[in-house]
Design an enzyme around this catalytic site. Sequence first.
Site, short mmCIF file in Angstrom:
data_model
loop_
_atom_site.label_atom_id
_atom_site.label_comp_id
_atom_site.label_asym_id
_atom_site.label_seq_id
_atom_site.Cartn_x
_atom_site.Cartn_y
_atom_site.Cartn_z
N ASP A 107 -89.61 61.99 55.92
CA ASP A 107 -88.43 61.58 55.17
C ASP A 107 -88.50 61.89 53.68
O ASP A 107 -87.50 61.74 52.97
CB ASP A 107 -88.22 60.07 55.32
N HIS A 110 -97.40 56.48 57.36
CA HIS A 110 -96.91 56.63 58.72
C HIS A 110 -97.85 55.89 59.65
O HIS A 110 -99.05 55.86 59.41
CB HIS A 110 -96.87 58.12 59.11
#
Length: 432
Positions: A366, A309
């Site tokens: 996700d 991320h």
Amino acid sequence: MSNLNKDTAELTIDGKVFTLPVVEGSMGERALDISKLLQETGYITLDTGYKNTGSCVSTITYLDGNKGILRYRGYDIEDLAANCSFVEVAYLLLHGRLPNEIELESFKGLIERFALIHEDMIHFFDHFPSHTSPMSILSVMVNSLCHYYPEMSDDPLDDFEVTSTRLISKIRTIAAFSYKKSMGHPLVYPRSDLSYCGNFLNMMFDKPVKPYVVRPEVVAALNKLLILHADHEQNCSTSTVRLVGSAGVNLYAAISTGINALWGPLHGGANEAVIEMLETIYADDCNFEKYINKAKDKNDPFRLSGFGHRVYRTYDPRGKIIKKACDEILNVLEISDPLLDLAHTLEEIVLRDEYFIERHLFPNVDFYSGIIYRALGIPTNMFTVMFALGRLPGWIAQWKEMREDPSTRIGRPRQVYAGETARKFVPLDERS
Ligand code: ACO
């Protein structure tokens, strides 16, 4: 905002000292205000991918990527996910505070009132090629809403309550209708006796031959997922909404561009990519080593979807909640999904691997969300649409904040030009 001008920093260029104001946020983050840098020094800053650039001052969402903290309007994401409905959180993002009972009822009432889409819009669905991505359909349909509901053209903030609830309500109907159309099934219209999530599930799965039973556990799981996706400060799609919105387009147009940005596999499209990746590994005899090596190979574009991320250097706090929710809902529904076991094993291997440890690559939001969506019966190509449903209140809140801020100017980054210097023009018949 605690203090917007606490201190200054000095910058020396060619022996000359320039003073830059320091901006401090309410959680102590500090930024150098370089807005007058070009004017005063002749220099711009260069930061491709905006890794180190603050594009606005915002009061909506706080995140600390090192500590794994995420808060909407000051409330920890863990508390909101455990105690609120998605509609309550949408109100919080839009209005800056949690609603009382009367406010919540009135907000829900508007959402309920606007649940239908204009019947003419239903014909749109018939004209997309059968393989069209539901994200593309969603973006087109949301963009088209401005022609059916044009109140926002003059002063968008005047009609904010109506337009924002209309959008939050209709996006869900559009998403469910696009699925029904793709299946060739009759449309199921919204019902006023169901909750936001219950209504969506019913519009997706109810059939004349087999009525859908809305299970509270399933509603709760969807509710949690939508809350966890509701905002994430200045990510790619939100920045897109703000940038496009800064040009003065209507809210629907701005949100439509956010949907397009979210579609990308490096952003919201990763939830779909995770399932495809897990299926590939599963079909390849669970050869984890092969795919981990591919992910580490700089000559191979393959990446482990659902890991890494831009801002988190630790476990994504949303990912932690989703991982737990995933185990719980599969248990309740008595579903045994081999992809869940595979995901657990992959995560364990990755978290022990030096390559991923050094780069602080942890599971993100996700990684497990797709497994929950599968368990709820939502097809893989709708996963990113689900993300868009969740992210919508955040996009709207960010758009509103941008429009209300008197310091907002049209977004217009600079560049460092590195192309040809001035060349003499050569007419076509003289070119070799
Ligand atoms: N698999 C393998 N290596 C990775 C991964 C990954 N998933 N993510 C990052 N890396 C490596 C990069 O190759 C790079 O290595 P290097 O320093 O040796 O060159 C290093 O980690 C840093 O990666 P960057 O690409 O510079 O990080 P950036 O902040 O630009 O990208 C991103 C973040 C796009 C999320 C990235 O981690 C990624 O591609 N992840 C997979 C896709 C994904 O899951 N996206 C969803 C993100 S969450 C969201 O948007 C909702």
